[in-house]
Design an enzyme around this catalytic site. Sequence first.
Site, short mmCIF file in Angstrom:
data_model
loop_
_atom_site.label_atom_id
_atom_site.label_comp_id
_atom_site.label_asym_id
_atom_site.label_seq_id
_atom_site.Cartn_x
_atom_site.Cartn_y
_atom_site.Cartn_z
NE ARG A 147 -3.86 1.82 2.57
CZ ARG A 147 -4.19 2.46 3.68
NH1 ARG A 147 -3.57 2.19 4.81
NH2 ARG A 147 -5.13 3.36 3.66
CG HIS A 157 -1.16 5.61 0.85
ND1 HIS A 157 -1.74 6.14 1.98
CD2 HIS A 157 -2.06 4.74 0.35
CE1 HIS A 157 -2.95 5.61 2.17
NE2 HIS A 157 -3.16 4.75 1.20
CG ASN A 200 -0.96 8.74 8.35
OD1 ASN A 200 -1.83 8.30 9.08
ND2 ASN A 200 -0.14 9.63 8.73
CG HIS A 244 -8.19 -3.34 -1.33
ND1 HIS A 244 -9.22 -2.46 -1.46
CD2 HIS A 244 -7.09 -2.58 -1.02
CE1 HIS A 244 -8.79 -1.22 -1.26
NE2 HIS A 244 -7.50 -1.27 -0.99
#
Length: 326
Positions: free
Chosen positions: A65, A69, A96, A194
């Site tokens: 992830r 980000h 975050n 996911h």
Amino acid sequence: MASSKLSSGLIFLQLVLLVFVFNSANAQLKVGFYKYTCPKAEAVVKEVIDQVMKVAPSLSGPLLRMHFHDCFVRGCDASVLLNSSTGQAEKDSPPNLSLRGFQIIDRVKAALEKECPGVVSCADIIAIVARDVTVATMGPTWEVETGRRDGNVSRVSEPLTNLPPFFANISQLIAQFRAKNLNVKDLVVLSGGHTIGTSHCSSFNNRLYNFTGKGDTDPTLDSEYIPHLKKKCKAGDQTTLVEMDPGSVRTFDNSYYTLLTKRRGLFQSDASLLDNSQTKAYIKLQSATGGSTFFKDFGVSMIKMGRVEVLTGKSGEIRKVCSKVN
Ligand code: HEM
Ligand SMILES: *[C@@H]1O[C@H](CO)[C@@H](O)[C@H](O)[C@H]1NC(C)=O
Ligand SMILES: *[C@@H]1O[C@H](CO)[C@@H](O)[C@H](O)[C@H]1NC(C)=O
Ligand SMILES: *[C@@H]1O[C@H](CO)[C@@H](O)[C@H](O)[C@H]1NC(C)=O
Ligand SMILES: *[C@@H]1O[C@H](CO)[C@@H](O)[C@H](O)[C@H]1NC(C)=O
Ligand SMILES: CC(=O)N[C@H]1CO[C@H](CO)[C@@H](O)[C@@H]1O
């Protein structure tokens, strides 16, 4: 006269072209960027990650992830890693909350600084690590393009405006991906990330308890799945961790798409992928065919995501310590 003018004009044009080609070649990511400057770079990363995965496999999710980000906020420039003494960095922003694994990136960086000081960027480390944790969870592999350089700006306000929220609908998701040069297919493919990892109850609690402010549930969520989720997440629970792909949380597979067809995607953003004909068709196909093309597609889209607004050539810097600018 005219012809010498013309030829000097042509030479000038060639020079301009040469400079242009040289610069843009310089400004490209490529596979094996460190082939000569740090030939063992990727092997060093893999060694550290393989060790980490043995003792802390739950870090695979956060480390995958992290690349997302990083890339969606100011491009893949490791701005996500910067610390701020006054709480004003990307790290300090709400999306975050579940980002973890910063110390793993630091460990990789330390190993690389030993191997070849000042050569490998933190942004490239994040990209290579994302691939290596995918492989470690039995997912696909791909050739990571490298040559990114590190930025020196990180703003607390930017994750909220650049990262799609968990309650995003399909048009918002498409628009936010398009803003990063990623298309509808990339959206449905990358959401497949996911298939590993966990989520805090706070990212989907609203779907269970108070969807429209009337104490109701999200009608797009499988009603038989709701009691099961309610058992894990009491009303108002912000902190409990729930497996996003129950049963195979540490295995990168196609079961995310099977869950979606059963209306058991955890977030509104996952569920909304059924609201567009193209993304819906992709979900049905991967679910019905055991993920026939998902692995290959994931590598292709990760490479594309890894190109978002990168700094290359002489822009940016190679940080010595990933949490601070040089
Ligand atoms: C499409 C838009 C996306 C949205 C709205 C979204 C949202 C979220 C949210 C809300 C969480 C849970 C955070 C928490 O509460 O702990 C999460 C976790 C996660 N996301 Fe996404 N995400 C998106 C796309 C992606 C992409 C593109 C990737 C990578 C390719 C990705 C990989 C992950 C992973 C691996 C986790 C689990 C993290 C862990 O185990 O701690 N997501 N995402
Ligand atoms: C930066 O912040 C992280 C937590 O976000 C912390 O673990 C780390 O020690 C900090 N690094 C420095 C150099 O201050
Ligand atoms: C999707 O979300 C956006 C942003 O919140 C909103 O403006 C839009 O009306 C929503 N679209 C639909 C179809 O609900
Ligand atoms: C549900 O949401 C409404 C509107 O935001 C709020 O007034 C109400 O107190 C909430 N109910 C619960 C049980 O949290
Ligand atoms: C940030 O990086 C740019 C080059 O990309 C440089 O010109 C600038 O001086 C740097 N600023 C700081 C505060 O390091
Ligand atoms: C890892 C990290 O820095 N987490 C921070 C994320 O942002 C919240 C505030 O929204 C901080 O409390 C966390 O420390």
